[in-house]
Write a protein that holds these residues in place. Structure first.
Motif, PDB file in Angstrom:
ATOM      1  N   GLY A 152       0.803  -1.212   0.000  1.00  0.00           N
ATOM      2  CA  GLY A 152       0.000   0.000   0.000  1.00  0.00           C
ATOM      3  C   GLY A 152       0.835   1.259   0.000  1.00  0.00           C
ATOM      4  N   SER A 153       1.906   1.273   0.790  1.00  0.00           N
ATOM      5  CA  SER A 153       2.765   2.459   0.832  1.00  0.00           C
ATOM      6  C   SER A 153       3.436   2.686  -0.514  1.00  0.00           C
ATOM      7  CB  SER A 153       3.814   2.315   1.936  1.00  0.00           C
ATOM      8  OG  SER A 153       4.684   1.228   1.685  1.00  0.00           O
ATOM      9  N   GLY A 154       3.838   1.599  -1.175  1.00  0.00           N
ATOM     10  CA  GLY A 154       4.469   1.738  -2.486  1.00  0.00           C
ATOM     11  C   GLY A 154       3.506   2.275  -3.533  1.00  0.00           C
ATOM     12  N   ILE A 155       2.262   1.767  -3.512  1.00  0.00           N
ATOM     13  CA  ILE A 155       1.250   2.249  -4.461  1.00  0.00           C
ATOM     14  C   ILE A 155       0.976   3.727  -4.219  1.00  0.00           C
ATOM     15  CG2 ILE A 155      -1.166   2.035  -5.159  1.00  0.00           C
ATOM     16  CD1 ILE A 155      -0.922  -0.977  -4.344  1.00  0.00           C
ATOM     17  N   ALA A 156       0.812   4.105  -2.951  1.00  0.00           N
ATOM     18  CA  ALA A 156       0.537   5.505  -2.609  1.00  0.00           C
ATOM     19  C   ALA A 156       1.687   6.409  -3.043  1.00  0.00           C
ATOM     20  CB  ALA A 156       0.300   5.634  -1.108  1.00  0.00           C
ATOM     21  N   GLU A 157       2.920   5.970  -2.820  1.00  0.00           N
ATOM     22  CA  GLU A 157       4.083   6.766  -3.191  1.00  0.00           C
ATOM     23  C   GLU A 157       4.148   6.994  -4.697  1.00  0.00           C
ATOM     24  OE1 GLU A 157       8.956   6.312  -3.330  1.00  0.00           O
ATOM     25  OE2 GLU A 157       7.799   5.051  -1.952  1.00  0.00           O
ATOM     26  N   VAL A 158       3.989   5.928  -5.459  1.00  0.00           N
ATOM     27  CA  VAL A 158       4.052   6.046  -6.920  1.00  0.00           C
ATOM     28  C   VAL A 158       2.956   6.981  -7.427  1.00  0.00           C
ATOM     29  CG1 VAL A 158       3.706   4.790  -9.085  1.00  0.00           C
ATOM     30  CG2 VAL A 158       5.171   3.829  -7.306  1.00  0.00           C
ATOM     31  N   ALA A 159       1.742   6.821  -6.904  1.00  0.00           N
ATOM     32  CA  ALA A 159       0.632   7.652  -7.360  1.00  0.00           C
ATOM     33  C   ALA A 159       0.862   9.121  -7.033  1.00  0.00           C
ATOM     34  CB  ALA A 159      -0.666   7.159  -6.725  1.00  0.00           C
ATOM     35  N   ALA A 160       1.369   9.413  -5.832  1.00  0.00           N
ATOM     36  CA  ALA A 160       1.621  10.806  -5.450  1.00  0.00           C
ATOM     37  C   ALA A 160       2.718  11.418  -6.313  1.00  0.00           C
ATOM     38  CB  ALA A 160       1.996  10.877  -3.970  1.00  0.00           C
ATOM     39  N   LEU A 161       3.750  10.635  -6.599  1.00  0.00           N
ATOM     40  CA  LEU A 161       4.825  11.142  -7.464  1.00  0.00           C
ATOM     41  C   LEU A 161       4.333  11.404  -8.879  1.00  0.00           C
ATOM     42  CD1 LEU A 161       7.804   8.906  -6.283  1.00  0.00           C
ATOM     43  CD2 LEU A 161       7.676  11.405  -6.113  1.00  0.00           C
ATOM     44  N   ARG A 162       3.297  10.691  -9.302  1.00  0.00           N
ATOM     45  CA  ARG A 162       2.740  10.867 -10.650  1.00  0.00           C
ATOM     46  C   ARG A 162       1.646  11.931 -10.682  1.00  0.00           C
ATOM     47  NH1 ARG A 162       5.162   8.113 -15.043  1.00  0.00           N
ATOM     48  NH2 ARG A 162       3.095   8.083 -15.999  1.00  0.00           N
ATOM     49  N   GLY A 163       1.445  12.647  -9.570  1.00  0.00           N
ATOM     50  CA  GLY A 163       0.560  13.794  -9.577  1.00  0.00           C
ATOM     51  C   GLY A 163      -0.846  13.562  -9.070  1.00  0.00           C
ATOM     52  N   LEU A 164      -1.163  12.372  -8.545  1.00  0.00           N
ATOM     53  CA  LEU A 164      -2.505  12.113  -8.050  1.00  0.00           C
ATOM     54  C   LEU A 164      -2.663  12.587  -6.611  1.00  0.00           C
ATOM     55  CD1 LEU A 164      -2.215  10.040 -10.488  1.00  0.00           C
ATOM     56  CD2 LEU A 164      -3.964   8.710  -9.312  1.00  0.00           C
ATOM     57  N   ASP A 165      -3.883  12.979  -6.276  1.00  0.00           N
ATOM     58  CA  ASP A 165      -4.248  13.306  -4.905  1.00  0.00           C
ATOM     59  C   ASP A 165      -4.592  11.986  -4.215  1.00  0.00           C
ATOM     60  OD1 ASP A 165      -5.183  14.846  -2.626  1.00  0.00           O
ATOM     61  OD2 ASP A 165      -7.197  14.333  -3.296  1.00  0.00           O
ATOM     62  N   VAL A 166      -3.829  11.613  -3.177  1.00  0.00           N
ATOM     63  CA  VAL A 166      -3.928  10.276  -2.593  1.00  0.00           C
ATOM     64  C   VAL A 166      -4.326  10.353  -1.119  1.00  0.00           C
ATOM     65  CG1 VAL A 166      -2.746   8.081  -2.198  1.00  0.00           C
ATOM     66  CG2 VAL A 166      -2.071   9.517  -4.155  1.00  0.00           C
ATOM     67  N   THR A 167      -5.378   9.618  -0.759  1.00  0.00           N
ATOM     68  CA  THR A 167      -5.752   9.442   0.637  1.00  0.00           C
ATOM     69  C   THR A 167      -5.514   7.984   1.008  1.00  0.00           C
ATOM     70  OG1 THR A 167      -7.435  11.174   0.560  1.00  0.00           O
ATOM     71  CG2 THR A 167      -7.597   9.573   2.349  1.00  0.00           C
ATOM     72  N   VAL A 168      -4.742   7.772   2.065  1.00  0.00           N
ATOM     73  CA  VAL A 168      -4.388   6.424   2.506  1.00  0.00           C
ATOM     74  C   VAL A 168      -5.109   6.139   3.816  1.00  0.00           C
ATOM     75  CG1 VAL A 168      -2.506   4.851   3.080  1.00  0.00           C
ATOM     76  CG2 VAL A 168      -2.115   6.722   1.466  1.00  0.00           C
ATOM     77  N   ALA A 169      -5.806   5.004   3.878  1.00  0.00           N
ATOM     78  CA  ALA A 169      -6.541   4.627   5.082  1.00  0.00           C
ATOM     79  C   ALA A 169      -5.903   3.412   5.728  1.00  0.00           C
ATOM     80  CB  ALA A 169      -7.997   4.330   4.746  1.00  0.00           C
ATOM     81  N   GLU A 170      -5.714   3.484   7.039  1.00  0.00           N
ATOM     82  CA  GLU A 170      -5.237   2.349   7.815  1.00  0.00           C
ATOM     83  C   GLU A 170      -6.244   2.054   8.921  1.00  0.00           C
ATOM     84  OE1 GLU A 170      -3.618  -0.111   8.384  1.00  0.00           O
ATOM     85  OE2 GLU A 170      -1.753  -0.176   7.239  1.00  0.00           O
ATOM     86  N   ALA A 171      -6.024   0.955   9.635  1.00  0.00           N
ATOM     87  CA  ALA A 171      -7.018   0.484  10.602  1.00  0.00           C
ATOM     88  C   ALA A 171      -7.017   1.260  11.911  1.00  0.00           C
ATOM     89  CB  ALA A 171      -6.803  -1.005  10.879  1.00  0.00           C
ATOM     90  N   THR A 172      -5.853   1.776  12.328  1.00  0.00           N
ATOM     91  CA  THR A 172      -5.740   2.446  13.621  1.00  0.00           C
ATOM     92  C   THR A 172      -4.860   3.681  13.477  1.00  0.00           C
ATOM     93  OG1 THR A 172      -3.737   1.264  14.298  1.00  0.00           O
ATOM     94  CG2 THR A 172      -5.860   0.201  14.793  1.00  0.00           C
ATOM     95  N   PRO A 173      -4.939   4.608  14.432  1.00  0.00           N
ATOM     96  CA  PRO A 173      -4.042   5.768  14.392  1.00  0.00           C
ATOM     97  C   PRO A 173      -2.566   5.355  14.404  1.00  0.00           C
ATOM     98  CG  PRO A 173      -5.835   6.163  15.930  1.00  0.00           C
ATOM     99  CD  PRO A 173      -5.944   4.734  15.512  1.00  0.00           C
TER     100      PRO A 173
END
Length: 287
Positions: free
Chosen positions: A16-37
């Motif tokens: 998930g972190s890798g997908i989020a990183e790649v997407a953000a570097l490619r210009g997408l607005d990314v919201t990442v959700a996890e189970a706990t704070p």
């Protein structure tokens, strides 16, 4: 069909972190959700550390790093994904956990045409699709670890997936994330793992029987077959618990002995020797 600009990622572990990183570097607005704070904080730290490594190795400029971080937000509330046009589930390879995520996403998504994708490596996509009221919008999108480096994405349509969803998923992976795509059948293991898993399990059985040492097996495949990484080092990278889960899912579907998890793999997972992420697998690592 509007261009996808808002991505949601559920799970911020290795994948998930890798997908989020790649997407953000490619210009997408990314919201990442996890189970706990606590997991949310750890996930953000994982992404930041990866971006910092890219900066240190000269692969990113300070501006690129800062812009990517500015496009990322983190939450432990799935409801904050409501406005996302495309959501990728990347939680642990556990059928019940994934089913629960898809049921929740189905309730919170406000975009009627939003695509819900799963990064599962072995669970039938149709099982997740029919857990929602939008099964035509559910598709498999299987990335490979490490996501920022590996170019391949498997697109896996379920029997319920619409042609439009497949087209959008392929375009998302290729045009927005810059990946290469192959289309795979919705059967456990898809294309890559159906070939790879028996090979990895054979390497474990070779160690288990005392036929060869891990370092000799790996060196043999690296030098003899030009593999960039031997099978046991690759297992440590994947995570032995993940490898066991994939093997068990494939064996459940096909009842093929080559897919059965060897006793050594089961014992190592039970002992917490999961590979790189635990500091010990077939090799020792500095955590």
């Amino acid at each position: 069909m509007s261009r996808i600009s808002r991505l949601g990622v559920v799970g911020c572990g290795l994948m998930g972190s890798g997908i989020a990183e790649v997407a953000a570097l490619r210009g997408l607005d990314v919201t990442v959700a996890e189970a706990t704070p606590e997991l949310t904080t750890a996930g953000r730290a994982r992404v930041v550390a990866s971006l910092d490594r890219g900066l240190q190795h000269g692969k990113l400029t300070p501006a690129e790093r800062d812009q990517a971080l500015a496009r990322l937000s983190f939450t432990h509330d799935l409801g904050e994904l409501a406005d996302r046009q495309f959501v990728i589930e990347a939680v642990a390879e556990n059928r019940e956990v994934k089913l629960d995520i898809f049921r929740q996403l189905d309730k919170v998504m406000a975009e009627p045409d939003a695509v819900l994708a799963t990064n599962t490596s072995s669970i039938p996509v149709v099982d997740l699709a029919v857990a929602t009221g939008r099964s035509s919008h559910v598709v498999g999108l299987h990335f490979f670890n490490p996501v920022p480096v590996q170019k391949l994405v498997e697109v896996i349509p379920a029997l319920t997936t619409s042609a439009d969803t497949v087209t959008r998923a392929r375009a998302f992976a290729t045009e927005l994330l810059g990946k290469e795509v192959i289309q795979a059948p919705d059967r456990s293991g898809f294309v890559v793992n159906a070939l790879l898993v028996p090979y990895l399990l054979a390497a474990i059985r070779m160690v288990e029987s005392g036929a060869a040492r891990p370092e000799d097996i790996d060196r043999g495949m690296e030098l003899g077959c030009a593999h960039p990484m031997g099978p046991l080092r690759l297992l440590d990278l994947i995570g032995l618990d993940t490898a066991q889960a994939v093997a068990e899912s494939m064996y459940e579907e096909f009842k093929e002995p080559l897919y059965a998890a060897p006793p050594l793999l089961q014992r190592m997972v039970a002992a917490g020797h999961l590979g790189r992420k635990s500091g010990r697998g077939f090799y020792l690592y500095d955590r």
